[in-house]
Design a protein around this motif. Structure first.
Motif, PDB file in Angstrom:
ATOM      1  N   LYS A 216       0.838  -1.210   0.000  1.00 27.23           N
ATOM      2  CA  LYS A 216       0.000   0.000   0.000  1.00 27.23           C
ATOM      3  C   LYS A 216       0.869   1.254   0.000  1.00 27.23           C
ATOM      4  N   PHE A 219       2.385   1.718  -3.521  1.00 27.51           N
ATOM      5  CA  PHE A 219       1.449   1.876  -4.642  1.00 27.51           C
ATOM      6  C   PHE A 219       1.359   3.320  -5.139  1.00 27.51           C
ATOM      7  N   ALA A 224       2.626  -1.301 -10.845  1.00 25.93           N
ATOM      8  CA  ALA A 224       2.128  -2.602 -10.395  1.00 25.93           C
ATOM      9  C   ALA A 224       3.147  -3.699 -10.665  1.00 25.93           C
ATOM     10  N   THR A 228       4.862  -6.114  -7.920  1.00 26.76           N
ATOM     11  CA  THR A 228       4.714  -7.568  -8.038  1.00 26.76           C
ATOM     12  C   THR A 228       6.078  -8.248  -7.951  1.00 26.76           C
ATOM     13  N   ILE A 248      -2.347  -7.164  -8.127  1.00 23.33           N
ATOM     14  CA  ILE A 248      -3.042  -5.900  -7.908  1.00 23.33           C
ATOM     15  C   ILE A 248      -4.133  -5.824  -8.965  1.00 23.33           C
ATOM     16  N   TYR A 266      -8.464   0.103  -6.390  1.00 21.82           N
ATOM     17  CA  TYR A 266      -7.634  -1.088  -6.549  1.00 21.82           C
ATOM     18  C   TYR A 266      -7.416  -1.783  -5.208  1.00 21.82           C
ATOM     19  N   ALA A 268      -4.847  -5.114  -3.463  1.00 14.76           N
ATOM     20  CA  ALA A 268      -3.770  -6.090  -3.605  1.00 14.76           C
ATOM     21  C   ALA A 268      -4.200  -7.391  -2.938  1.00 14.76           C
ATOM     22  N   ASN A 282      -6.036  -9.595   1.610  1.00 17.13           N
ATOM     23  CA  ASN A 282      -6.054  -8.503   0.638  1.00 17.13           C
ATOM     24  C   ASN A 282      -6.111  -7.178   1.371  1.00 17.13           C
ATOM     25  N   LEU A 285      -6.123  -0.309  -1.679  1.00 17.88           N
ATOM     26  CA  LEU A 285      -4.963   0.537  -1.926  1.00 17.88           C
ATOM     27  C   LEU A 285      -5.310   2.008  -2.091  1.00 17.88           C
TER      28      LEU A 285
END
Length: 287
Positions: A216, A219, A224, A228, A248, A266, A268, A282, A285
């Protein structure tokens, strides 16, 4: 607190409650109740007059037979927890404890649903037929119990979005209420599966939420793909958990993002294994 095992018996009680203008709230569970479930019940008690907690380990949503057999079943403890909850809460609870035969009849099979792609990503990619099984049992519970509102935790956010799509597709008049994730002191999302973790793994699994919080923070400034790669490397260097996936995705469509778009929301998502126990979590974000 009343316990019902036959659908015709609880349907009569529901009809009577509705004739007295009482609203019906439903908290569907597979048992092995914990504080996360109880928080859903508390939310339901605030928003509806009569709350039903269903306890049913649904065979149609398990793609792994061994996972179904190992799923914790603690009916006496579940009832004790609900009774304890009622001690300082006004109102009553009904508990629906059906057998598979009572709920499904002679044929325990999943229906096939068109969830418009919500079921083909993340959990759906790794758990064949899972969301058809979820949709089947939730649809059946809605038909039998006719709730006005149904309460689901955001830990299973993909499931929550799929159930919203289910009500849209079927026209079932149920308001779906998403409730915040409840966490242990370590940050680990509460789950029935946590009871199967060793004390060491339960402690080490807090790494999942620690990672999500860091995601978070990243972001706002990182892509993304960068995030990742960072998460995958972080898990690769952590010996206590095996990462199954990190994504994401758009909160509404659950589509994996390539580029952030203004106005979209969004989340994650992580799935990881601690030995043979699968854990998911999860985080939003955007707030």
């Amino acid at each position: 607190m009343q316990v019902f095992r036959e659908k015709e018996e609880i349907k009569k009680a529901i009809q009577k409650a509705k004739s007295e203008d009482q609203s019906i709230g439903l908290v569907p569970t597979m048992g092995a109740l914990h504080e996360g479930h109880l928080s859903l019940v508390e939310n339901a008690m605030k928003e509806t007059n009569q709350v039903i907690v269903s306890i049913f380990v649904n065979p149609t949503q398990f793609d792994n037979r061994d996972d179904l057999e190992k799923y914790p079943r603690t009916p006496e403890k579940d009832l004790d927890l609900l009774l304890e909850l009622l001690k300082d809460k006004p109102g009553d609870l009904w508990v629906f404890f059906p057998s598979a035969n009572e709920l499904y009849g002679d044929t325990v099979l999943s229906e096939n649903f068109d969830f418009e792609g919500l079921d083909s990503v993340m959990e759906g990619k790794y758990r064949n037929g899972h969301f058809d099984g979820v949709g089947t049992v939730v649809k059946r519970l809605f038909e039998v119990l006719t709730p006005d509102k149904a309460f689901f935790g955001e830990k299973d956010f993909q499931q929550l979005q799929i159930i919203r799509k289910l009500t849209e597709k079927t026209g079932l008049p149920v308001e779906i209420v998403g409730c915040p994730i409840l966490r242990e002191k370590s940050g680990l999302a509460r789950s029935s599966r946590n009871e199967r973790l060793s004390s060491r793994n339960r402690e080490k699994a807090a790494f999942i939420y620690e990672t999500l919080k860091d995601v978070k923070g990243l972001f706002g400034t990182k892509s993304a793909q960068y995030i990742t790669n960072w998460v995958e490397e972080r898990f690769a260097n952590y010996p206590y958990l095996k990462l199954e996936y990190f994504e994401i995705a758009d909160s509404r469509t659950l589509e994996k993002i390539n580029k952030k778009r203004k106005g979209n929301q969004y989340r994650a998502f992580i799935a990881a294994y601690a030995d043979d126990i699968r854990l998911i979590d999860n985080i939003a974000l955007d707030n």
